[in-house]
Design an enzyme around this catalytic site. Sequence first.
Site, short mmCIF file in Angstrom:
data_model
loop_
_atom_site.label_atom_id
_atom_site.label_comp_id
_atom_site.label_asym_id
_atom_site.label_seq_id
_atom_site.Cartn_x
_atom_site.Cartn_y
_atom_site.Cartn_z
N ASP A 31 0.83 -1.20 0.00
CA ASP A 31 0.00 0.00 0.00
C ASP A 31 0.87 1.26 0.00
O ASP A 31 2.03 1.24 0.42
CB ASP A 31 -0.92 0.01 1.22
N GLU A 78 0.37 -0.59 -4.97
CA GLU A 78 -0.84 0.23 -4.81
C GLU A 78 -0.48 1.66 -5.24
O GLU A 78 0.10 2.44 -4.49
CB GLU A 78 -1.32 0.19 -3.36
N ASP A 131 -11.08 -0.04 1.30
CA ASP A 131 -11.44 1.33 1.68
C ASP A 131 -12.61 1.89 0.90
O ASP A 131 -12.96 3.06 1.08
CB ASP A 131 -10.23 2.26 1.48
#
Length: 241
Positions: A31, A78, A131
């Site tokens: 991420d 990401e 998310d």
Amino acid sequence: YRWEAHRSTGYQWWITRLWYCFELYDVVRIDHFRGFDEYFSIPYGSKTAADGHWEKGPGIELFRAVEQALGKRNIIAEDLGYMSDTVRQLVRDSGFPGMKVLEFAFDSRDTSCYLPHTYTPHCICYTGTHDNSPLMLWREEAKPEDIDYAREYLALTEAEGFHWGVLRGGMGSVAMLFVAQMQDYLELGAGCRMNKPSTLGGNWEWRLLSGELTDSLADRIYDAVRIYGRIDRKKDESKSE
């Protein structure tokens, strides 16, 4: 973020961390990948980010050290959000596939790089991430004109099901891998979001319930992956013999 200290050890902490991740998982997604190129540093005690500044991260040096120690591994970058030219170059240099999120694709105001016709095979397509809202909740929350654009682009119909049409759009793309949340296969919406960023409480509580995975759902998912070539046909044929 003490990158000089990490560099002095040959990035051993990061190598060990990723080694352990691969003991648990076949594929690891990193991420906030842009933070390895540049990250925003805010002095301790600041009440706002106004006094912050950008600092350089380790760049490709870190990932070359990881590859030298662990060999080539299945890593996803990401690369969502604001992407500078140097971040894009880091993703290219790493060789890791980036991410395409369908819920980000249908901005009626502008052409998006998340639209399936813009993909190259070297990417991972997601309906949404942990998310984001599940598709059926996104349908309610997004701007009506964006949903209209999605309907037009993907030829969505109520007969097929809004969620199945979006799943089809991702499944049929050229992306090397397609990932969907289980909530999207189950047509779940409000109350089933996994995480809402910048909030406390009520997150990461959704659980798959006994009985929700049915034979009919399995058959429909199988038909989709078969039609769009997202199944190992040789293994599939050997199981059916």
